[in-house]
Design an enzyme around this catalytic site. Structure first.
Site, PDB file in Angstrom:
ATOM      1  N   ARG A 124     115.905  40.157 -10.453  1.00 53.61           N
ATOM      2  CA  ARG A 124     116.704  40.633 -11.571  1.00 53.61           C
ATOM      3  C   ARG A 124     116.636  39.632 -12.725  1.00 53.61           C
ATOM      4  O   ARG A 124     116.365  38.456 -12.530  1.00 53.61           O
ATOM      5  CB  ARG A 124     118.162  40.824 -11.141  1.00 53.61           C
ATOM      6  CG  ARG A 124     118.336  41.792  -9.978  1.00 53.61           C
ATOM      7  CD  ARG A 124     119.792  41.808  -9.519  1.00 53.61           C
ATOM      8  NE  ARG A 124     120.018  42.769  -8.455  1.00 53.61           N
ATOM      9  CZ  ARG A 124     120.007  42.475  -7.153  1.00 53.61           C
ATOM     10  NH1 ARG A 124     119.773  41.224  -6.753  1.00 53.61           N
ATOM     11  NH2 ARG A 124     120.224  43.413  -6.247  1.00 53.61           N
ATOM     12  N   LYS A 155     133.561  33.453 -22.029  1.00 49.58           N
ATOM     13  CA  LYS A 155     133.017  32.328 -21.274  1.00 49.58           C
ATOM     14  C   LYS A 155     131.716  31.782 -21.842  1.00 49.58           C
ATOM     15  O   LYS A 155     131.338  30.659 -21.569  1.00 49.58           O
ATOM     16  CB  LYS A 155     132.769  32.758 -19.820  1.00 49.58           C
ATOM     17  CG  LYS A 155     134.004  33.057 -19.020  1.00 49.58           C
ATOM     18  CD  LYS A 155     133.608  33.391 -17.579  1.00 49.58           C
ATOM     19  CE  LYS A 155     134.800  33.706 -16.709  1.00 49.58           C
ATOM     20  NZ  LYS A 155     134.396  34.043 -15.317  1.00 49.58           N
ATOM     21  N   HIS A 238     114.176  45.644 -17.215  1.00 47.70           N
ATOM     22  CA  HIS A 238     114.446  46.015 -15.824  1.00 47.70           C
ATOM     23  C   HIS A 238     113.335  46.870 -15.228  1.00 47.70           C
ATOM     24  O   HIS A 238     113.213  46.987 -14.013  1.00 47.70           O
ATOM     25  CB  HIS A 238     115.780  46.750 -15.732  1.00 47.70           C
ATOM     26  CG  HIS A 238     116.405  46.709 -14.378  1.00 47.70           C
ATOM     27  ND1 HIS A 238     117.142  45.639 -13.927  1.00 47.70           N
ATOM     28  CD2 HIS A 238     116.393  47.601 -13.354  1.00 47.70           C
ATOM     29  CE1 HIS A 238     117.562  45.878 -12.695  1.00 47.70           C
ATOM     30  NE2 HIS A 238     117.117  47.056 -12.325  1.00 47.70           N
ATOM     31  N   ARG A 241     111.238  45.259 -12.522  1.00 46.87           N
ATOM     32  CA  ARG A 241     111.788  45.289 -11.157  1.00 46.87           C
ATOM     33  C   ARG A 241     111.386  46.592 -10.468  1.00 46.87           C
ATOM     34  O   ARG A 241     110.953  46.605  -9.311  1.00 46.87           O
ATOM     35  CB  ARG A 241     113.303  45.131 -11.231  1.00 46.87           C
ATOM     36  CG  ARG A 241     114.048  45.167  -9.896  1.00 46.87           C
ATOM     37  CD  ARG A 241     115.476  44.702 -10.146  1.00 46.87           C
ATOM     38  NE  ARG A 241     116.387  45.048  -9.072  1.00 46.87           N
ATOM     39  CZ  ARG A 241     116.565  44.327  -7.969  1.00 46.87           C
ATOM     40  NH1 ARG A 241     115.839  43.245  -7.774  1.00 46.87           N
ATOM     41  NH2 ARG A 241     117.439  44.686  -7.061  1.00 46.87           N
ATOM     42  N   HIS A 264     118.762  44.407  -2.326  1.00 50.57           N
ATOM     43  CA  HIS A 264     119.727  45.507  -2.323  1.00 50.57           C
ATOM     44  C   HIS A 264     120.725  45.308  -1.195  1.00 50.57           C
ATOM     45  O   HIS A 264     120.378  44.797  -0.128  1.00 50.57           O
ATOM     46  CB  HIS A 264     119.022  46.859  -2.146  1.00 50.57           C
ATOM     47  CG  HIS A 264     118.366  47.345  -3.406  1.00 50.57           C
ATOM     48  ND1 HIS A 264     117.317  48.239  -3.413  1.00 50.57           N
ATOM     49  CD2 HIS A 264     118.604  47.051  -4.714  1.00 50.57           C
ATOM     50  CE1 HIS A 264     116.959  48.490  -4.661  1.00 50.57           C
ATOM     51  NE2 HIS A 264     117.717  47.779  -5.462  1.00 50.57           N
ATOM     52  N   TYR A 274     114.346  55.051  -5.321  1.00 51.14           N
ATOM     53  CA  TYR A 274     112.895  55.257  -5.325  1.00 51.14           C
ATOM     54  C   TYR A 274     112.413  56.431  -4.474  1.00 51.14           C
ATOM     55  O   TYR A 274     111.213  56.596  -4.284  1.00 51.14           O
ATOM     56  CB  TYR A 274     112.196  53.973  -4.858  1.00 51.14           C
ATOM     57  CG  TYR A 274     112.553  52.782  -5.711  1.00 51.14           C
ATOM     58  CD1 TYR A 274     112.119  52.697  -7.027  1.00 51.14           C
ATOM     59  CD2 TYR A 274     113.341  51.752  -5.196  1.00 51.14           C
ATOM     60  CE1 TYR A 274     112.451  51.615  -7.820  1.00 51.14           C
ATOM     61  CE2 TYR A 274     113.681  50.668  -5.990  1.00 51.14           C
ATOM     62  CZ  TYR A 274     113.240  50.600  -7.296  1.00 51.14           C
ATOM     63  OH  TYR A 274     113.580  49.530  -8.080  1.00 51.14           O
TER      64      TYR A 274
END
Length: 294
Positions: A124, A155, A238, A241, A264, A274
């Site tokens: 990721r 933050k 992404h 990935r 996962h 998928y």
């Protein structure tokens, strides 16, 4: 609630606002329920604002003192909280030729090693940007995912542990990946020597030129424009990935292994994302079985 005059604001209005926050769609677009910590944060901001109004004698007392925060019931997580996508959207990928072309063109950019590793590992975005040199075992050719990076306006950029036990994982990589990383480290070392004491050493593999962590949105904004510039479909970061997973499926790798590489939280998530890529692979499996038994 913003339409209600300050002097007419009642505890019931706040209570209704908190209820809408919990039950309505999230304003940040993320999946899953609002966390208790987020609700507390909203309450503190409102409480502080009303305190200021009391000090300025705009209202006689702080109505937030009369409001009891509701408890958010934790729901069963049916999605992978570390993933940055909506799994209901269509999975978009690059094919083998597009990947090779993209990486060749990426050699002319500062992000070649980052894109190469994204395709080769399926990590990721946050995991890649939080990767440290000490997390890479060059001899065993293993990458250890031990932290990820995040950002909020409050933050700034921060590091955090992976949210699920499966996200904390070891990923086998090829000798080619190790060579690319070694070359990247050499280039990084040259920049470090050039900056001297002005270099901020966080031991990060992918960072700004001065060593500071890279903002997650930097690569997310740059990547689609890069693809478009070199004549490829405009996809988000992404997609690399997804591309990693799709290439493994095409190569006949077991879904459980792919799920482990992606981190996962369950194999079911991998199937959900998928499954549309798998029907043709059943035919391939049948043909391979027939060849084996002949």
């Amino acid at each position: 609630m913003g339409a209600i005059p300050l002097e007419k604001l009642k505890p019931l209005h706040l209570q209704t606002f908190y209820k809408e926050l919990i039950e309505g769609p999230r304003l940040d677009g993320k999946k899953g329920p609002l966390s208790q910590a987020s609700l507390v944060y909203h309450h503190r901001v409102i409480h502080k604002a009303l305190d200021t109004a009391v000090k300025q004698q705009l209202i006689p007392y702080n109505i937030a003192d009369s409001v009891e925060l509701p408890k958010i019931q934790k729901e069963l997580i049916t999605y992978d909280p570390d993933d940055e996508i909506d799994n209901t959207q269509a999975v978009k990928i690059l094919d083998e030729q597009q990947v090779n072309y993209m990486l060749e063109k990426a050699r002319e950019t500062p992000y070649y090693a980052l894109l190469f590793l994204a395709v080769r590992t399926g990590m990721r975005r946050g995991e890649l940007l939080a990767l440290r040199w000490k997390d890479i075992d060059e001899r065993q050719k293993i990458i250890k995912v031990r932290q990820t990076i995040g950002y909020t306006p409050e933050k700034g950029i921060f590091f955090k542990a992976p949210k699920t036990k499966n996200s904390r994982r070891n990923i086998d990589v090829s000798e080619d990946a190790i060579k690319v990383l070694k070359n990247h480290r050499k280039q990084q070392h040259e920049k470090k020597l050039l900056l001297g004491p002005n270099y901020n050493d966080y031991d990060l593999v992918f960072c700004q030129d001065n060593g500071l962590p890279m903002h997650p949105d930097t690569i997310s904004s740059w990547f689609p424009e890069f693809l478009e510039r070199i004549g490829l479909p405009r996809l988000n970061f992404h997609c690399l990935r997804h591309t990693h997973a799709s290439l493994l499926l095409k190569a006949g790798v077991d879904v459980k292994i792919i799920s482990e590489r992606l981190g996962h939280s369950s194999v079911r998530i991998t199937y959900d994302i998928y499954s549309h890529l798998m029907p043709g692979m059943q035919r391939t499996a049948v043909e391979k079985l027939e060849q084996l038994l002949k």
